[in-house]
Design an enzyme around this catalytic site. Structure first.
Site, mmCIF file in Angstrom:
data_model
loop_
_atom_site.group_PDB
_atom_site.id
_atom_site.type_symbol
_atom_site.label_atom_id
_atom_site.label_comp_id
_atom_site.label_asym_id
_atom_site.label_seq_id
_atom_site.Cartn_x
_atom_site.Cartn_y
_atom_site.Cartn_z
ATOM 1 N N GLY A 32 -50.185 -14.724 -33.043
ATOM 2 C CA GLY A 32 -50.399 -13.369 -33.541
ATOM 3 C C GLY A 32 -49.531 -12.357 -33.620
ATOM 4 N N CYS A 73 -52.565 -10.727 -22.232
ATOM 5 C CA CYS A 73 -51.068 -10.328 -22.684
ATOM 6 C C CYS A 73 -50.728 -9.348 -22.001
ATOM 7 C CB CYS A 73 -51.094 -9.922 -24.092
ATOM 8 S SG CYS A 73 -52.606 -10.481 -25.058
HETATM 9 N N1 PMP Z 1 -53.689 -9.213 -31.347
HETATM 10 C C1 PMP Z 1 -54.679 -9.491 -30.620
HETATM 11 C C2 PMP Z 1 -55.848 -8.684 -30.815
HETATM 12 C C3 PMP Z 1 -54.675 -10.314 -29.353
HETATM 13 O O1 PMP Z 1 -55.679 -10.328 -28.537
HETATM 14 C C4 PMP Z 1 -53.494 -11.026 -29.148
HETATM 15 C C5 PMP Z 1 -53.456 -12.061 -27.702
HETATM 16 N N2 PMP Z 1 -54.022 -11.644 -26.953
HETATM 17 C C6 PMP Z 1 -52.491 -10.987 -30.054
HETATM 18 C C7 PMP Z 1 -52.453 -10.149 -31.200
HETATM 19 C C8 PMP Z 1 -51.026 -11.631 -29.923
HETATM 20 O O2 PMP Z 1 -51.344 -13.141 -30.207
HETATM 21 P P1 PMP Z 1 -50.323 -14.381 -29.592
HETATM 22 O O3 PMP Z 1 -50.707 -14.255 -28.111
HETATM 23 O O4 PMP Z 1 -50.897 -15.568 -30.497
HETATM 24 O O5 PMP Z 1 -49.058 -13.870 -29.928
#
Ligand code: PMP
Length: 381
Positions: A70, A324
């Site tokens: 993402g 995150c």
């Molecule tokens: N957008 C949202 C709404 C998320 O919850 C996350 C991950 N928690 C991300 C983007 C980032 O995705 P990734 O961890 O696959 O890089």
């Protein structure tokens, strides 16, 4: 074990692992760019996955580009901006706000402007329209997430798409928390860019997707061997791509049943919690449009970190805000963004259900939360 942190990461479906496995084995290890039959079969596997993902979101396969997740997708679409203002809101994931502070991501010096959000976490449509009109001349795009990953609130994406179409502004949505959780139809909703992450809907970690409408002029974000039709160079992650394709197929089939199941599990949890601690908690987010796989729970007077540690000792895994930002010392910008006081933010936990969560797990979690919260309250008093 009761694992209810699926919004951070959920396990791949067994069928996904089965589909991926051959692509790690010597007989299938061909590089998709090679012209021998091993390469060709890897290429076919990638194109099948592209179709599966396209079907999940109502896109054409030619509009699907595989990424590492993402975050990469949320960084990449900025390359396509042709004007320098981006309208968004202050409760998006950091992978939307941070790249724009970094000159190497964007060809333009981007200015972000923020539409108000309601206390339920949905965007204020009147404010968004006002900002679109005010900034029309230099407006590069609108970016509003589909489902908030801390609250579960679902934004009115169809209305935002209609608004963007009316004013001819490209529309990006971070659908990382939406995929497999709500119906997605990018063409019907006038979405121009959309980001996905595999590990939120039953594919492994480290694979994602950026959808870019064929109506948009595309710019590369990784330069190299010209893979992904010239936009993202580098040998493709074939097992991951096969995995995300299979996961897309599975969640598309399961969606209506799964949504009903999450609504039921949510009731199980809240009913049990009400028995144990009626009047001692409140739920954040919107009750009508909420993606029912996420419950944001504030327990006044109960520090969430202490609560999570006590629960961890009982093999119950929840989270405080998003994974995150868990290492970040600052508290959730999402909860602050919807107007919660610092005190309430520090007393909020997220319960997020997975595709195989059971009634029993929800009951155990509610009982665990209640007994740990009461223990902590007794210690403080
Ligand atoms: N957008 C949202 C709404 C998320 O919850 C996350 C991950 N928690 C991300 C983007 C980032 O995705 P990734 O961890 O696959 O890089």
């Amino acid at each position: 074990m009761v694992y209810l942190d699926h919004a951070a990461s959920t396990a791949p479906f067994p069928e996904v692992l089965d589909a991926m496995l051959p692509w790690f084995q010597p007989c299938h290890i061909g590089n998709p760019s090679s012209i021998h039959s091993q390469g060709v079969s890897a290429r076919h596997a990638i194109e099948k996955a592209r179709e599966q993902v396209a079907q999940m979101i109502g896109a054409d396969p030619s509009e699907i580009f595989f990424t590492s997740g993402g975050t990469e997708a949320n960084n990449a679409w900025f390359r396509c901006l042709t004007k320098h203002i981006v309208l968004t809101d202050e409760i998006e994931h950091h992978s939307i706000s941070e790249p724009l502070k970094n000159a190497c991501v964007c060809p333009l010096p981007v200015v972000m402007k923020y539409a108000r959000v309601w206390s339920d976490g949905s965007v204020d449509m009147d404010d968004l329209e006002r900002l679109i009109i005010e900034n029309k001349k230099a407006l590069g795009a609108v970016s509003v997430m589909w489902v908030n990953n801390e609250l579960g609130t679902v934004n009115p994406i169809k209305e935002i798409g209609t608004l963007c179409k009316k004013y001819d502004v490209p529309f990006h949505t971070d659908a990382v928390a939406a995929a497999g959780h709500v119906p997605i139809d990018v063409h019907a909703y006038n979405v121009d860019f959309l980001s996905l992450s595999g590990h939120k809907f039953g594919a492994p970690q480290g694979i994602g997707v950026l959808y870019i409408s064929n109506l948009i002029r595309k710019e590369p974000w990784v330069y190299g061997g010209g893979q992904e039709r010239g936009l993202r160079g580098g040998t493709e992650n074939v097992p991951g791509i096969v995995g995300i394709g299979k996961a897309a197929e599975i969640v598309t089939k399961r969606l209506p049943r799964q949504m009903a199941q999450w609504a039921h599990l949510r009731d199980v949890f809240l009913n049990e919690l009400s028995v144990e601690m009626d009047g001692e908690f409140h739920i954040n987010g919107d009750t009508d449009r909420r993606s029912s796989a996420i419950i944001s729970l504030t327990l006044p007077g109960v520090n969430s970190e202490s609560l999570l540690l006590l629960l961890d000792q009982q093999d119950i895994y929840l989270s405080a805000g998003s994974a995150c930002s868990a290492s970040d010392a600052t508290t959730s910008h999402v909860l602050r963004g919807i107007g919660l006081s610092e005190e309430s933010v520090a007393c909020t936990v997220r319960i997020s259900m997975g595709f195989d969560t059971t009634d029993d797990e929800m009951r155990q979690a509610a009982q665990g939360v209640a007994s740990a919260a009461h223990r902590l309250k007794a210690m403080y008093s």
